[in-house]
Design an enzyme around this catalytic site. Structure first.
Site, PDB file in Angstrom:
ATOM      1  N   ALA A 107       5.103  -7.457   2.731  1.00 13.50           N
ATOM      2  CA  ALA A 107       5.151  -6.077   2.604  1.00 13.50           C
ATOM      3  C   ALA A 107       4.111  -5.187   3.177  1.00 13.50           C
ATOM      4  O   ALA A 107       2.832  -5.454   2.810  1.00 13.50           O
ATOM      5  CB  ALA A 107       5.653  -5.242   1.182  1.00 13.50           C
ATOM      6  N   GLU A 129       7.854 -10.587  -0.875  1.00  9.65           N
ATOM      7  CA  GLU A 129       7.229  -9.676  -1.451  1.00  9.65           C
ATOM      8  C   GLU A 129       7.109  -9.992  -2.782  1.00  9.65           C
ATOM      9  O   GLU A 129       8.264  -9.733  -3.240  1.00  9.65           O
ATOM     10  CB  GLU A 129       7.395  -8.410  -0.931  1.00  9.65           C
ATOM     11  N   CYS A 226      -7.621  -8.624   5.552  1.00  4.45           N
ATOM     12  CA  CYS A 226      -8.312  -7.462   6.555  1.00  4.45           C
ATOM     13  C   CYS A 226      -9.478  -7.168   5.726  1.00  4.45           C
ATOM     14  O   CYS A 226     -10.231  -5.892   5.405  1.00  4.45           O
ATOM     15  CB  CYS A 226      -7.378  -6.168   6.496  1.00  4.45           C
TER      16      CYS A 226
HETATM   17  N1  SAM Z   1       1.656  -8.505   5.622  1.00  2.03           N
HETATM   18  C1  SAM Z   1       1.626  -7.408   5.381  1.00  2.03           C
HETATM   19  C2  SAM Z   1       1.892  -6.607   6.695  1.00  2.03           C
HETATM   20  O1  SAM Z   1       1.378  -7.048   7.589  1.00  2.03           O
HETATM   21  O2  SAM Z   1       2.370  -5.751   6.601  1.00  2.03           O
HETATM   22  C3  SAM Z   1       0.605  -6.759   4.633  1.00  2.03           C
HETATM   23  C4  SAM Z   1       0.397  -7.517   3.211  1.00  2.03           C
HETATM   24  S1  SAM Z   1      -1.028  -6.650   2.463  1.00  2.03           S
HETATM   25  C5  SAM Z   1      -2.475  -7.381   3.163  1.00  2.03           C
HETATM   26  C6  SAM Z   1      -0.888  -7.901   0.876  1.00  2.03           C
HETATM   27  C7  SAM Z   1       0.362  -8.134   0.159  1.00  2.03           C
HETATM   28  O3  SAM Z   1       0.363  -8.901  -0.878  1.00  2.03           O
HETATM   29  C8  SAM Z   1       0.781  -6.714  -0.422  1.00  2.03           C
HETATM   30  O4  SAM Z   1       2.065  -6.551  -0.100  1.00  2.03           O
HETATM   31  C9  SAM Z   1       0.881  -6.855  -1.830  1.00  2.03           C
HETATM   32  O5  SAM Z   1       1.698  -6.272  -2.531  1.00  2.03           O
HETATM   33  C10 SAM Z   1       0.836  -8.315  -2.128  1.00  2.03           C
HETATM   34  N2  SAM Z   1       0.375  -8.741  -3.504  1.00  2.03           N
HETATM   35  C11 SAM Z   1      -0.469  -8.197  -4.224  1.00  2.03           C
HETATM   36  N3  SAM Z   1      -0.841  -8.889  -5.196  1.00  2.03           N
HETATM   37  C12 SAM Z   1      -0.062 -10.114  -5.092  1.00  2.03           C
HETATM   38  C13 SAM Z   1      -0.208 -11.360  -5.629  1.00  2.03           C
HETATM   39  N4  SAM Z   1      -1.031 -11.283  -6.939  1.00  2.03           N
HETATM   40  N5  SAM Z   1       0.555 -12.348  -5.147  1.00  2.03           N
HETATM   41  C14 SAM Z   1       1.095 -12.103  -4.247  1.00  2.03           C
HETATM   42  N6  SAM Z   1       1.198 -10.957  -3.200  1.00  2.03           N
HETATM   43  C15 SAM Z   1       0.413  -9.921  -3.672  1.00  2.03           C
END
Ligand code: SAM
Length: 439
Positions: A107, A129, A226
């Protein structure tokens, strides 16, 4: 711009030769870029391309995307230029024709949409997600991309561990300390601390260990963040190479892209803020030892042309339409069997493209059907810009030429959704959550 002192200190330690230049680019304004949908965007392309992505473009200024109907129709995705490197790395991997791909932290869906566009209906893409409240926006973006070889799931990464050797490629776009967000977000600068870097690095290590078993022998991990520090980036890949059967992958990226290769023996790259219109991004690729056993794509059991004819008449020929628990769907066999397998322990939220529901002999289309790449565009009734904005706000518009019953509506040749014309009024089934709220 006030940057955290401890961040600057670390930058100086890790990149002494580049420190001065790097520090300066943080005070330059952030860019804005888009990634065009290969089947939906047919307008004039912006002038400046993203160096590493032929479908990516840098805009000179930020338009109000919300009032552009094509934004809502999935003609492009607003995506940071550095992140677009993921699609490029993916395209360079030696993969079977129909790969199984997992985007673990998907997400809101930018990288998933890019991967789906590259797959163009081949194989299957599972977009997962873990945070429940973020799944809706992921489903929206996947639906608008319109590909039927897609699955959306909501699960903790550890749940994928039992699906040993299921995926040819796993993308872990990990939650991180967000140093690449510094130019865009005051909040990211405020929130950053050395402790946050440590916390994120530990979490990234757990995510990678959880998911490693799900990669096939010979399959690939793409890891990205990022953020710019080595602890959350190269060190994670080095750890995998130390503990698991993970190898670096020789990928040739042209010098003209201005990416900086990692210092270690891992195959990874940094895109520094300001380079190629990016904000700061890191990506690396590892391969699991062993050789791949490619899977073919068995076509879905034909449902017979006479079945679902109410749906088929809206679609281009030869589409895989199957009955699922959620009603008739456009979905390929590999996606269906993958979803069935995942359902053992994972919440599967969406499989392929929902076509609609039958109420007796009457068919009610799903919003997703008009957004499908298989939709017969010529059947949609064109709306003016004013009518389209009203439609996107949820109004029951009545375009000239509307027929009784369900009409697909489009803007400048791109289908958006449906209205049900009832003689004097019409109902609009553009989903509530997708509507423009601020007229
Ligand atoms: N890949 C996405 C995009 O290109 O639109 C962006 C992803 S963002 C960098 C990281 C994602 O990891 C977020 O959607 C967040 O909700 C999720 N996230 C947060 N904590 C997490 C956890 N403990 N385990 C897995 N995913 C997690």
């Amino acid at each position: 711009m006030e940057l955290p002192e401890a961040f600057l200190l670390r930058l100086k330690q890790e990149y002494p030769a580049d420190y001065k230049r790097l520090n300066e680019v943080f005070s330059e304004p952030p860019g804005v870029s888009v990634n065009l949908h290969p089947r939906k965007f047919s307008g004039i392309r912006p002038e400046t391309a993203v160096l590493w992505n032929p479908s990516g473009f840098i805009l000179e200024e930020r338009p109000t995307f919300i009032y552009d109907p094509w934004f809502h129709a999935g003609a492009y995705y607003v995506q940071e230029a550095g992140s677009q490197l993921i699609g490029t790395l993916f395209s360079k991997l030696a993969l079977p024709e129909h790969p199984r791909v997992l985007d673990l932290c998907a997400a809101p869906g930018g990288k998933s949409v890019h991967l789906a566009n590259i797959l163009s209906g081949k194989g299957v893409l599972v977009s997962n997600e873990s945070i429940r409240t973020r799944v809706g926006v992921l489903q929206e973006n996947i639906t608008k991309a319109g590909w039927d070889n897609t699955i959306v799931t909501q699960a903790d990464p550890a749940a994928f561990g039992i699906h040993e050797h299921l995926f040819d490629v796993v993308l872990v776009d990990a939650p991180c300390s967000g140093e690449g967000m510094f130019r865009k977000s005051e909040e990211a600068r405020q929130h950053w601390s050395p402790e946050l870097v440590g916390f994120c690095a530990a979490r990234q290590g757990r995510l990678l260990a959880d998911i490693w078993p799900a990669i096939k022998p010979g399959g690939f991990l793409i890891y990205s963040t990022c953020t710019l520090n080595q602890e959350e980036n190269e060190a994670q890949l080095q750890q995998l190479m130390k503990e698991y059967d993970a190898e670096a992958v020789a990928l040739d990226l042209p010098d003209t892209w201005g990416l900086q290769a990692g210092k270690s023996d891992t195959s990874c790259w940094y895109n520094w803020p300001g380079n190629g219109g990016g904000e700061g991004f890191f990506a690396g690729v590892l391969q699991k030892s062993g050789s791949m056993n490619p899977e073919g794509l068995v076509r879905t059991t034909p449902t017979g042309k006479q079945r679902f004819h109410e749906i088929r008449e809206w679609l281009l020929p030869d589409v895989d339409l199957v009955e699922t628990e959620a009603g008739p769907c456009i979905v390929n066999n590999l996606s269906k069997t993958t979803a069935d397998q995942l359902k053992r322990n994972i919440r599967v939220c969406q499989v392929g493209t929902a076509a609609g529901v039958m109420h007796g002999a009457k068919f009610k289309p799903d919003p997703a059907l008009a957004l499908s790449v298989h939709f017969n565009t010529s059947l949609a009734t064109p709306l003016s810009l004013e009518e389209t904005i009203a439609f996107l706000c949820g109004d029951g518009v009545i375009p000239s030429g509307a027929k009784d019953g369900w009409n697909a509506v489009s803007f400048k040749g791109l289908p958006l959704g449906w209205i049900n014309f009832l003689g004097r009024r019409s109902n609009n089934n553009w989903p509530q959550a997708w509507r423009i709220r601020n007229r």
